[in-house]
Write a protein that holds these residues in place. Structure first.
Motif, PDB file in Angstrom:
ATOM      1  N   ALA A   1       0.835  -1.212   0.000  1.00 42.34           N
ATOM      2  CA  ALA A   1       0.000   0.000   0.000  1.00 42.34           C
ATOM      3  C   ALA A   1       0.864   1.254   0.000  1.00 42.34           C
ATOM      4  O   ALA A   1       0.579   2.221  -0.716  1.00 42.34           O
ATOM      5  N   GLU A   2       1.941   1.243   0.786  1.00 38.95           N
ATOM      6  CA  GLU A   2       2.845   2.400   0.838  1.00 38.95           C
ATOM      7  C   GLU A   2       3.495   2.643  -0.523  1.00 38.95           C
ATOM      8  O   GLU A   2       3.645   3.781  -0.951  1.00 38.95           O
ATOM      9  N   ILE A   3       3.889   1.552  -1.191  1.00 36.00           N
ATOM     10  CA  ILE A   3       4.530   1.686  -2.503  1.00 36.00           C
ATOM     11  C   ILE A   3       3.539   2.247  -3.524  1.00 36.00           C
ATOM     12  O   ILE A   3       3.870   3.183  -4.280  1.00 36.00           O
ATOM     13  N   VAL A   4       2.317   1.697  -3.540  1.00 38.21           N
ATOM     14  CA  VAL A   4       1.297   2.144  -4.507  1.00 38.21           C
ATOM     15  C   VAL A   4       0.930   3.601  -4.256  1.00 38.21           C
ATOM     16  O   VAL A   4       0.898   4.426  -5.173  1.00 38.21           O
ATOM     17  N   LEU A   5       0.650   3.938  -2.991  1.00 36.08           N
ATOM     18  CA  LEU A   5       0.256   5.306  -2.658  1.00 36.08           C
ATOM     19  C   LEU A   5       1.405   6.286  -2.890  1.00 36.08           C
ATOM     20  O   LEU A   5       1.185   7.410  -3.368  1.00 36.08           O
ATOM     21  N   GLY A   6       2.628   5.868  -2.564  1.00 34.85           N
ATOM     22  CA  GLY A   6       3.784   6.733  -2.811  1.00 34.85           C
ATOM     23  C   GLY A   6       3.983   6.994  -4.295  1.00 34.85           C
ATOM     24  O   GLY A   6       4.298   8.121  -4.703  1.00 34.85           O
ATOM     25  N   THR A   7       3.796   5.948  -5.106  1.00 30.55           N
ATOM     26  CA  THR A   7       3.929   6.100  -6.562  1.00 30.55           C
ATOM     27  C   THR A   7       2.874   7.050  -7.112  1.00 30.55           C
ATOM     28  O   THR A   7       3.170   7.931  -7.931  1.00 30.55           O
ATOM     29  N   MET A   8       1.636   6.887  -6.654  1.00 26.39           N
ATOM     30  CA  MET A   8       0.558   7.758  -7.122  1.00 26.39           C
ATOM     31  C   MET A   8       0.794   9.204  -6.680  1.00 26.39           C
ATOM     32  O   MET A   8       0.543  10.144  -7.446  1.00 26.39           O
ATOM     33  N   ASN A   9       1.274   9.389  -5.467  1.00 27.10           N
ATOM     34  CA  ASN A   9       1.571  10.751  -4.998  1.00 27.10           C
ATOM     35  C   ASN A   9       2.650  11.407  -5.865  1.00 27.10           C
ATOM     36  O   ASN A   9       2.555  12.598  -6.186  1.00 27.10           O
ATOM     37  N   PHE A  10       3.651  10.621  -6.240  1.00 22.01           N
ATOM     38  CA  PHE A  10       4.715  11.150  -7.092  1.00 22.01           C
ATOM     39  C   PHE A  10       4.172  11.524  -8.470  1.00 22.01           C
ATOM     40  O   PHE A  10       4.500  12.593  -9.009  1.00 22.01           O
ATOM     41  N   ILE A  11       3.332  10.658  -9.036  1.00 18.10           N
ATOM     42  CA  ILE A  11       2.755  10.937 -10.356  1.00 18.10           C
ATOM     43  C   ILE A  11       1.881  12.187 -10.306  1.00 18.10           C
ATOM     44  O   ILE A  11       1.948  13.052 -11.190  1.00 18.10           O
ATOM     45  N   VAL A  12       1.048  12.294  -9.255  1.00 18.98           N
ATOM     46  CA  VAL A  12       0.185  13.465  -9.105  1.00 18.98           C
ATOM     47  C   VAL A  12       1.018  14.732  -8.961  1.00 18.98           C
ATOM     48  O   VAL A  12       0.699  15.779  -9.535  1.00 18.98           O
ATOM     49  N   LEU A  13       2.111  14.636  -8.214  1.00 19.32           N
ATOM     50  CA  LEU A  13       2.982  15.790  -8.009  1.00 19.32           C
ATOM     51  C   LEU A  13       3.606  16.245  -9.335  1.00 19.32           C
ATOM     52  O   LEU A  13       3.620  17.439  -9.658  1.00 19.32           O
ATOM     53  N   VAL A  14       4.109  15.298 -10.125  1.00 17.47           N
ATOM     54  CA  VAL A  14       4.730  15.625 -11.409  1.00 17.47           C
ATOM     55  C   VAL A  14       3.708  16.242 -12.361  1.00 17.47           C
ATOM     56  O   VAL A  14       3.966  17.260 -13.021  1.00 17.47           O
ATOM     57  N   LEU A  15       2.513  15.637 -12.438  1.00 18.24           N
ATOM     58  CA  LEU A  15       1.467  16.157 -13.326  1.00 18.24           C
ATOM     59  C   LEU A  15       1.011  17.545 -12.894  1.00 18.24           C
ATOM     60  O   LEU A  15       0.709  18.400 -13.742  1.00 18.24           O
ATOM     61  N   SER A  16       0.970  17.787 -11.596  1.00 16.06           N
ATOM     62  CA  SER A  16       0.574  19.102 -11.092  1.00 16.06           C
ATOM     63  C   SER A  16       1.576  20.166 -11.532  1.00 16.06           C
ATOM     64  O   SER A  16       1.193  21.256 -11.979  1.00 16.06           O
ATOM     65  N   VAL A  17       2.866  19.841 -11.410  1.00 18.01           N
ATOM     66  CA  VAL A  17       3.912  20.782 -11.824  1.00 18.01           C
ATOM     67  C   VAL A  17       3.828  21.035 -13.332  1.00 18.01           C
ATOM     68  O   VAL A  17       3.928  22.182 -13.794  1.00 18.01           O
ATOM     69  N   LEU A  18       3.637  19.969 -14.121  1.00 20.73           N
ATOM     70  CA  LEU A  18       3.533  20.118 -15.576  1.00 20.73           C
ATOM     71  C   LEU A  18       2.329  20.963 -15.961  1.00 20.73           C
ATOM     72  O   LEU A  18       2.394  21.775 -16.894  1.00 20.73           O
ATOM     73  N   LEU A  19       1.224  20.789 -15.245  1.00 11.45           N
ATOM     74  CA  LEU A  19       0.022  21.566 -15.524  1.00 11.45           C
ATOM     75  C   LEU A  19       0.263  23.050 -15.237  1.00 11.45           C
ATOM     76  O   LEU A  19      -0.150  23.918 -16.013  1.00 11.45           O
ATOM     77  N   ILE A  20       0.939  23.330 -14.138  1.00 12.73           N
ATOM     78  CA  ILE A  20       1.256  24.721 -13.796  1.00 12.73           C
ATOM     79  C   ILE A  20       2.172  25.339 -14.855  1.00 12.73           C
ATOM     80  O   ILE A  20       1.959  26.481 -15.291  1.00 12.73           O
ATOM     81  N   VAL A  21       3.179  24.575 -15.290  1.00 18.25           N
ATOM     82  CA  VAL A  21       4.113  25.073 -16.302  1.00 18.25           C
ATOM     83  C   VAL A  21       3.390  25.334 -17.614  1.00 18.25           C
ATOM     84  O   VAL A  21       3.605  26.369 -18.273  1.00 18.25           O
TER      85      VAL A  21
END
Length: 248
Positions: free
Chosen positions: A19-39
């Protein structure tokens, strides 16, 4: 205790690790997509590109929203108290809906000002994700809350400066560059104000949002400083006590 009664523990630990691995991976993906959206939105704003006619942006925002929704339901699936998770994270789900794409597909006619604000809804979801991740960097509860709100304050100020520049530049003679819009945003969020008056509907709405956000967030600086000074005093007293004990 029999070996059979001890077997669920390793399985439970493996489940938590997964669960930690899955949730950590999703958090990382969401973080990257958020930055790309802002850019991407920043680039379109500076280049004065009409986002409704930009098919690549509309497609990208749609899939970003899809990932945000998937992230919500994955978190719900792994949550121990699902009802509590749903209540506390419902706003994340509402902010993840691709409203702009739905409006476009359903041919709903809104003013350009309204559409521009709708465009920033996924950014609000991204801002929340960024604030949560940054808050994890501190183990102290007060510092964590302070970092979270500081991130939100900076992002709100930045987003509002983009909106103000996009809607006011070319219409308001006082707004001749993005840096003017950024300065205007910072001054209004600090509740000091400035001599630039908005002339568009969007500019006037942002002029209300900024000082309200500032009045809500700035008191947290006082809370943080009070907590920091209190902890420093306590730490100094403990060190003095330890030195006295050592001498004694």
């Amino acid at each position: 205790m029999s070996s059979a009664s001890q077997t669920p523990a390793p399985a439970n630990n493996a489940g938590k690790k997964r669960a930690e691995i899955v949730l950590g991976t999703m958090n990382f993906i969401v973080l990257v997509l958020s930055v790309l959206l802002i850019v991407w939105i920043s680039f379109d704003t500076f280049k004065r590109i009409n986002f409704l006619e930009n098919h690549a942006y509309m497609t990208f925002q749609f899939w970003v929203c899809v990932v945000f929704i998937i992230d919500f339901f994955i978190g719900l699936a792994y949550a121990e108290d699902k009802w509590r998770y749903f209540r506390h994270r419902l706003v994340f789900l509402l902010l993840s809906i691709p409203y702009l794409n739905l409006i476009n597909v359903m041919d709903i006619h809104l003013s350009h000002d309204a559409l521009y604000f709708v465009r920033f809804i996924p950014l609000a979801r991204g801002a929340l994700a960024l604030s949560i991740v940054i808050s994890y960097l501190s183990s102290n509860a007060v510092t964590s809350l302070f970092m979270s709100y500081l991130t939100i304050m900076i992002l709100v100020g930045y987003f509002c400066s983009l909106i103000f520049y996009q809607r006011e530049a070319g219409v308001n003679p006082q707004v001749n560059s993005y840096w003017t819009a950024l300065w205007w945003s910072a001054m209004n969020m600090s509740t000091v104000g400035c001599d630039i008056s908005p002339v568009t509907v969007s500019g006037k709405i942002v002029a209300v949002i900024l000082p309200v956000s500032g009045m809500i967030i700035f008191p947290l600086f006082t809370v943080y400083l009070t907590d920091y000074v209190t902890r420093s005093i306590k730490k100094g007293r403990r060190e003095d006590a330890d030195k006295n004990d050592t001498v004694a």
